[in-house]
Scaffold this motif. Sequence first.
Motif, PDB file in Angstrom:
ATOM      1  N   ASP A 178     -12.852  35.812  29.787  1.00 56.57           N
ATOM      2  CA  ASP A 178     -14.031  36.590  29.395  1.00 56.57           C
ATOM      3  C   ASP A 178     -15.279  35.731  29.251  1.00 56.57           C
ATOM      4  N   PHE A 179     -16.409  36.291  29.656  1.00 60.18           N
ATOM      5  CA  PHE A 179     -17.686  35.562  29.570  1.00 60.18           C
ATOM      6  C   PHE A 179     -18.788  36.584  29.293  1.00 60.18           C
ATOM      7  N   GLU A 193     -11.798  28.815  36.402  1.00 65.86           N
ATOM      8  CA  GLU A 193     -12.408  27.997  35.360  1.00 65.86           C
ATOM      9  C   GLU A 193     -13.908  28.296  35.212  1.00 65.86           C
ATOM     10  N   TYR A 194     -14.568  28.516  36.327  1.00 69.81           N
ATOM     11  CA  TYR A 194     -16.024  28.611  36.350  1.00 69.81           C
ATOM     12  C   TYR A 194     -16.460  30.070  36.345  1.00 69.81           C
ATOM     13  N   MET A 195     -17.395  30.392  35.432  1.00 70.12           N
ATOM     14  CA  MET A 195     -17.989  31.724  35.389  1.00 70.12           C
ATOM     15  C   MET A 195     -19.482  31.600  35.190  1.00 70.12           C
ATOM     16  N   SER A 196     -20.210  32.585  35.692  1.00 73.02           N
ATOM     17  CA  SER A 196     -21.664  32.498  35.613  1.00 73.02           C
ATOM     18  C   SER A 196     -22.278  33.892  35.555  1.00 73.02           C
ATOM     19  N   TRP A 197     -23.516  33.941  35.096  1.00 73.29           N
ATOM     20  CA  TRP A 197     -24.292  35.170  35.058  1.00 73.29           C
ATOM     21  C   TRP A 197     -25.571  34.978  35.871  1.00 73.29           C
ATOM     22  N   ILE A 225     -28.565  32.563  35.080  1.00 72.77           N
ATOM     23  CA  ILE A 225     -28.945  32.651  33.668  1.00 72.77           C
ATOM     24  C   ILE A 225     -28.190  31.609  32.843  1.00 72.77           C
ATOM     25  N   HIS A 226     -26.880  31.729  32.816  1.00 70.87           N
ATOM     26  CA  HIS A 226     -26.004  30.787  32.115  1.00 70.87           C
ATOM     27  C   HIS A 226     -24.728  30.625  32.925  1.00 70.87           C
ATOM     28  N   TYR A 227     -24.020  29.528  32.674  1.00 71.70           N
ATOM     29  CA  TYR A 227     -22.745  29.327  33.324  1.00 71.70           C
ATOM     30  C   TYR A 227     -21.784  28.594  32.406  1.00 71.70           C
ATOM     31  N   SER A 228     -20.497  28.624  32.781  1.00 70.77           N
ATOM     32  CA  SER A 228     -19.458  27.970  31.983  1.00 70.77           C
ATOM     33  C   SER A 228     -18.438  27.331  32.921  1.00 70.77           C
ATOM     34  N   VAL A 229     -18.100  26.088  32.656  1.00 71.53           N
ATOM     35  CA  VAL A 229     -17.118  25.392  33.495  1.00 71.53           C
ATOM     36  C   VAL A 229     -15.715  25.474  32.910  1.00 71.53           C
ATOM     37  N   GLY A 230     -15.581  26.122  31.756  1.00 68.62           N
ATOM     38  CA  GLY A 230     -14.274  26.308  31.147  1.00 68.62           C
ATOM     39  C   GLY A 230     -14.424  26.858  29.746  1.00 68.62           C
ATOM     40  N   ALA A 231     -13.313  27.266  29.157  1.00 68.31           N
ATOM     41  CA  ALA A 231     -13.341  27.830  27.801  1.00 68.31           C
ATOM     42  C   ALA A 231     -13.962  26.831  26.832  1.00 68.31           C
ATOM     43  N   GLY A 232     -14.901  27.325  26.033  1.00 66.01           N
ATOM     44  CA  GLY A 232     -15.561  26.501  25.042  1.00 66.01           C
ATOM     45  C   GLY A 232     -16.759  25.721  25.534  1.00 66.01           C
ATOM     46  N   ILE A 233     -17.072  25.834  26.832  1.00 65.40           N
ATOM     47  CA  ILE A 233     -18.177  25.061  27.421  1.00 65.40           C
ATOM     48  C   ILE A 233     -19.142  26.008  28.127  1.00 65.40           C
ATOM     49  N   THR A 234     -20.407  25.968  27.721  1.00 56.77           N
ATOM     50  CA  THR A 234     -21.426  26.771  28.393  1.00 56.77           C
ATOM     51  C   THR A 234     -22.666  25.914  28.613  1.00 56.77           C
ATOM     52  N   ASP A 235     -23.493  26.337  29.549  1.00 53.42           N
ATOM     53  CA  ASP A 235     -24.733  25.607  29.815  1.00 53.42           C
ATOM     54  C   ASP A 235     -25.767  26.570  30.389  1.00 53.42           C
ATOM     55  N   GLN A 236     -27.035  26.149  30.325  1.00 60.47           N
ATOM     56  CA  GLN A 236     -28.128  27.000  30.754  1.00 60.47           C
ATOM     57  C   GLN A 236     -28.382  26.875  32.245  1.00 60.47           C
ATOM     58  N   GLY A 237     -28.796  27.993  32.836  1.00 63.11           N
ATOM     59  CA  GLY A 237     -29.209  27.995  34.223  1.00 63.11           C
ATOM     60  C   GLY A 237     -30.721  27.986  34.336  1.00 63.11           C
ATOM     61  N   GLU A 238     -31.220  28.664  35.332  1.00 65.73           N
ATOM     62  CA  GLU A 238     -32.657  28.675  35.642  1.00 65.73           C
ATOM     63  C   GLU A 238     -33.468  29.516  34.661  1.00 65.73           C
ATOM     64  N   VAL A 239     -32.918  30.651  34.203  1.00 66.92           N
ATOM     65  CA  VAL A 239     -33.680  31.595  33.367  1.00 66.92           C
ATOM     66  C   VAL A 239     -32.884  31.987  32.123  1.00 66.92           C
TER      67      VAL A 239
END
Lengths: 114, 113
Positions: A73-74, A30-34, A46-60
């Motif tokens: 895919d992410f 479910e969880y993917m991140s960069w 940088i960014h992360y996603s807890v599931g399809a259709g949902i993304t959020d910002q990280g530190e940079v």
Amino acid sequence: NAGVTQTPKFQVLKTGQSMTLQCAQDMNHEYMSWYRQDPGMGLRLIHYSVGAGITDQGEVPNGYNVSRSTTEDFPLRLLSAAPSQTSVYFCASSKTGKNNQPQHFGDGTRLSIL
Amino acid sequence: SQKIEQNSEALNIQEGKTATLTCNYTNYSPAYLQWYRQDPGRGPVFLLLIRENEKEKRKERLKVTFDTTLKQSLFHITASQPADSATYLCAPDSGGGADGLTFGKGTHLIIQP
């Protein structure tokens, strides 16, 4: 066992060009991140996603966009590449976003911006 | 803000000895702490996870401790081998929800034959 696959492995861009770094996982996570990794700075989210259709910002997050249309895919998009974005980029996935889950990393994309 | 410190200098250990790596954190109390190994040109690989209520965790030649009073985790490799040479990353949880992990800068371990 493919795990987390990142493409391309290496890329050279000119300042101002755009490109997409691809990341795919075949573990139904479910969880993917960069992350980006720079000498002396460690890994930074940088960014992360807890599931399809949902993304959020990280530190940079500035200068990068993401989307998550499928579980697998992410992609990470650089809108207008800058020399400060020269780095090694890692994609990671885990079963859930809970912090007790091991992260599975790809082998990275080495990006140089001239 | 959260701060994670690992020894930035390379650690040279003779083969067969025990290697001990240190991870210190400040300004927060993580519930979990993970350790990863990273080889040149490769992504980090998960090794061990320890919870705040666990004092010690073992896996084969690896041992991790978690001292919430000292705000420190120690990572031990016993009977070290040249193949253990790599960079080891400490990663406490970020302290809130699904924010990913906060990684230390890593310690480069060199096991000399």
